[in-house]
Write an enzyme that holds these catalytic residues in place. Structure first.
Site, PDB file in Angstrom:
ATOM      1  N   LYS B  84     108.539  42.696  23.084  1.00 18.59           N
ATOM      2  CA  LYS B  84     107.200  42.609  23.221  1.00 18.59           C
ATOM      3  C   LYS B  84     106.263  41.303  22.525  1.00 18.59           C
ATOM      4  CE  LYS B  84     106.950  46.660  25.387  1.00 18.59           C
ATOM      5  NZ  LYS B  84     106.425  46.559  26.963  1.00 18.59           N
ATOM      6  N   GLU B 106      97.192  48.538  24.756  1.00 16.70           N
ATOM      7  CA  GLU B 106      97.684  49.990  24.812  1.00 16.70           C
ATOM      8  C   GLU B 106      99.055  50.031  24.263  1.00 16.70           C
ATOM      9  OE1 GLU B 106      98.313  47.772  27.378  1.00 16.70           O
ATOM     10  OE2 GLU B 106     100.503  47.972  27.622  1.00 16.70           O
ATOM     11  N   SER B 373     116.885  45.283  24.091  1.00 21.56           N
ATOM     12  CA  SER B 373     115.320  44.952  24.065  1.00 21.56           C
ATOM     13  C   SER B 373     114.571  45.133  22.739  1.00 21.56           C
ATOM     14  CB  SER B 373     114.550  45.704  25.203  1.00 21.56           C
ATOM     15  OG  SER B 373     114.645  47.090  25.034  1.00 21.56           O
TER      16      SER B 373
END
Lengths: 267, 391
Positions: B84, B106, B373
């Site tokens: 991210k 969010e 990830s």
């Protein structure tokens, strides 16, 4: 002539402005919605906006979100709403406008939705999440059904206003503030310059909505527009009562108070 | 058409946001051509984030499964523990360039929230994170981290109280504060230009992986697998390989308790075309377009939509989408921990699960890259509960 245009023409000739009131279809129930439409008309509403409840109403604040959730819990579906509109239409000639999020229309089938709306007696549609960039998917089908797609402008629209109101019909929904729907104490926007810009590009009546919650607020803003839209405050007025009779009486009293605010001549 | 991937994408948002999106698109386009901006972005990716991340040959896992060679793209080694941050650094530098002082985001699992709070702390911005009440309970560690980093965490109590509603609330907040606020969207979802922008800030995963596999194996992989919620880590690793037709791209969605149970988040299984969060894409909805509640053990995949570019890759047949159930993901979570000494995020464990399923059926000369990830520290609470261990 479309009922919306007829209404504005009539109001104009009498030197009056339009009171547009919003109600969520199916909150608290289908029968009450039909009675509320008729009741609001009797109390002075010039146009009634009927919200199609949606699970993810991006442009709405808590009041309408909760109202939508109640309606959905009641099992309200589009065919039921069409029946409600038909019933209301049998009793009244008040212009009726749907407020629907695009996914409701898209999933139901744009053509089918418009046809059924037209047959039921709907005069216009407001789609809060369909900017001009995405409008072509639906606008080509509108004329065929005699329904008007009401364009929305916002204080942030600036140079976009010209394109948005080009070929506008019915009225232009002028969003009063940066934000979502919901009763507010005051409107911070420089309404004079904003509404003048809109008038510069179109002769179509301008209706101001979002946040307008009382007769006194209506008095403050009415000089800038040809109509005002009241939504969340209507829902608030209704939800104060459980008993349907009391609910409708209170609703009518509130609408007529709003109407007085709109009709009152400034001295 | 601009902002479209085939028939998917678009900008289905309130008019109030349109000028902000147009401005964002212009600024993004200019930034991407600005060598100075790109240099700064790359600098922070290297020095702050810790890139490039390794492409690690999972020798033990490969041997245990006895089939294709498995490589792991170690996005779990990024600063803040997941991919991210790649996107956050890009967007926050853009926000800075645009003179914005406040960012909002969010978050589902909390990874994007933590990454955004981190970026905001680093670059001195006010930060508010919207997070579903349900997810706040599931991911208390990340909630604490965000607060520690100086962000305000606002619980979202509407709808299903998960990621979907957090996005709604973030968009509503953006509408109300559009002049001052930059919305850092965490996935390849939302209105144009977000899906394109987020993909471009995540493609570094695939760009690196391509160089690394060529260096290690002298050829491209046969398969690339990545989990798909909104789809940013998968889009990031897929994108640089799209023109390499021999590389099979496989997205793994969250199968929850199984598709037939109805409790899942596998958008391509049971979803249909619709509009959500400003984009046209595949969504899980009923016949009247009401968005359905979705479920996954991993909060990061618990989303009823998918990025519009994925919808396009699916429809064009370029990528294939499968799913892994909660149980399969948990098994993979445990297996990777035991076999390789790497605790994966539950999200990433979905991709591992699928790799474990098909690797044994493939020849030993085949190569799979799995995008790992994120790391699993945040998930040990949930996993221990499933294993019946109290911490």
């Amino acid at each position: 002539m479309n009922r919306i245009n007829e209404k504005f023409a009539h109001l104009k000739s009498n030197g009056q402005k339009a009171l547009i009131t919003f109600i969520t279809a199916g909150d608290p129930d289908a029968e009450t919605t039909v009675k509320a439409i008729k009741g609001m008309e009797e109390a002075g509403a010039d146009i009634v906006e009927i919200g199609i409840p949606y699970s993810d109403p991006l442009a709405d604040g808590p009041t309408i979100q909760e109202s939508s959730m109640r309606a959905l819990k009641n099992g309200i579906k589009i065919p039921i709403i069409m029946e409600m509109v038909k019933k209301a239409r049998q009793m009244s000639e008040v212009p009726l406008v749907f407020l629907a999020y695009y996914n409701s229309i898209f999933k139901y089938g744009v053509e089918k939705f418009l046809e059924e709306s037209s047959k039921a007696g709907i005069d216009g549609i407001i789609i809060p999440d369909l900017p001009i960039e995405e409008r072509s998917e639906i606008s080509n089908l509108m004329n065929k059904n005699g329904i008007i797609l009401i364009p929305l402008v916002a204080p942030t629209s600036r140079e976009r206003i010209r394109a948005i109101v080009e070929n506008a019909d019915g009225f232009v929904y002028c969003v009063s503030v940066n934000g979502v729907t919901g009763a507010r104490e005051k409107i911070g926007t420089d309404l004079k310059s904003y509404m003048n810009t809109v008038a510069h590009f179109t002769n179509v009546p301008r209706a101001l909505g979002f946040g307008i919650s009382s007769a006194s607020m209506i008095k403050e803003v009415k000089d800038y527009c040809e109509g005002v839209i009241v939504g969340s405050a209507i829902i608030n007025a209704m939800t104060r009562f459980q008993d349907r009779g009391e609910m409708l009486e209170n609703l009518k009293a509130f609408v007529s108070e709003l109407k007085n605010g709109l009709s009152e001549v400034k001295i | 058409m601009k902002g479209r991937f085939g028939r998917f994408g678009g900008q289905y948002v309130p008019e109030t946001l349109m000028n902000a999106l147009i401005e964002l698109e212009e600024e993004f386009d200019n930034a991407m051509k600005d060598e100075e901006f790109l240099k700064t972005y790359r600098y922070y990716l290297k020095e702050y984030d810790g890139r490039p991340t390794p492409l690690y040959y999972a020798e033990n896992l490969t041997k245990t499964l006895g089939g294709a060679k498995i490589y792991l793209k170690r996005e779990d080694l990024n600063h803040t523990g997941a991919h991210k941050i790649n996107n956050v650094l890009g967007q926050i530098l853009l926000a800075k360039r645009m003179g914005k002082k406040r960012v909002i985001a969010e978050t589902g699992a909390g990874q994007h929230g933590v990454a955004t709070a981190t970026g905001a702390a680093k670059f001195g911005m006010e930060c508010e994170i919207f997070m579903g009440e349900e997810d706040i309970q599931r991911q208390s560690l990340n909630v604490f981290k965000m607060k520690l980093l100086g962000a305000q965490v606002t619980p979202v109590k509407t709808g299903t109280k998960t990621l979907k509603d957090a996005v709604n609330e973030a968009i509503r907040n953006w509408v109300s504060n559009v002049d001052t606020t930059f919305y850092i969207m965490g996935s390849v979802v939302g209105p144009h230009p977000y899906p394109t922008m987020v993909r471009n800030f995540q493609r570094v995963i695939g760009d690196e992986a391509k160089l690394q596999i060529l260096e290690k194996e002298g050829r491209l992989p046969d398969y690339i697998m990545a989990c798909v919620g909104g789809g940013s880590n998968s889009m990031g690793i897929f994108y640089p390989f799209i023109e390499d037709r021999d590389v099979q791209l496989i997205g793994v969605e969250a199968g929850g308790m199984g598709i037939e149970s109805g409790k899942h988040a596998a958008t391509f299984y049971g979803g249909s075309t619709g509009v959500l969060h400003g984009m046209m894409t595949y969504i899980l909805q009923n016949e009247e377009g009401q968005i359905l509640p979705v479920y996954s053990i991993s909060a990061g995949l618990d989303y009823p939509g998918v990025g519009p570019e994925h919808a396009y890759l699916k429809e064009s047949g370029r990528a294939k989408y499968v799913y892994a159930t909660d149980k399969e993901a948990l098994d993979a979570f445990i297996a990777l921990s035991k076999i390789e000494g790497i605790i994966p995020a539950l999200e990433s464990a979905h991709a591992i699960a699928y790799a474990m399923k098909i690797a044994p059926q493939l020849d030993k000369d085949k190569i799979i890259i799995v995008n790992l990830s994120g790391r699993g520290d945040k998930d040990v609470d949930i996993v221990s509960k499933f294993m019946g261990v109290s911490l």
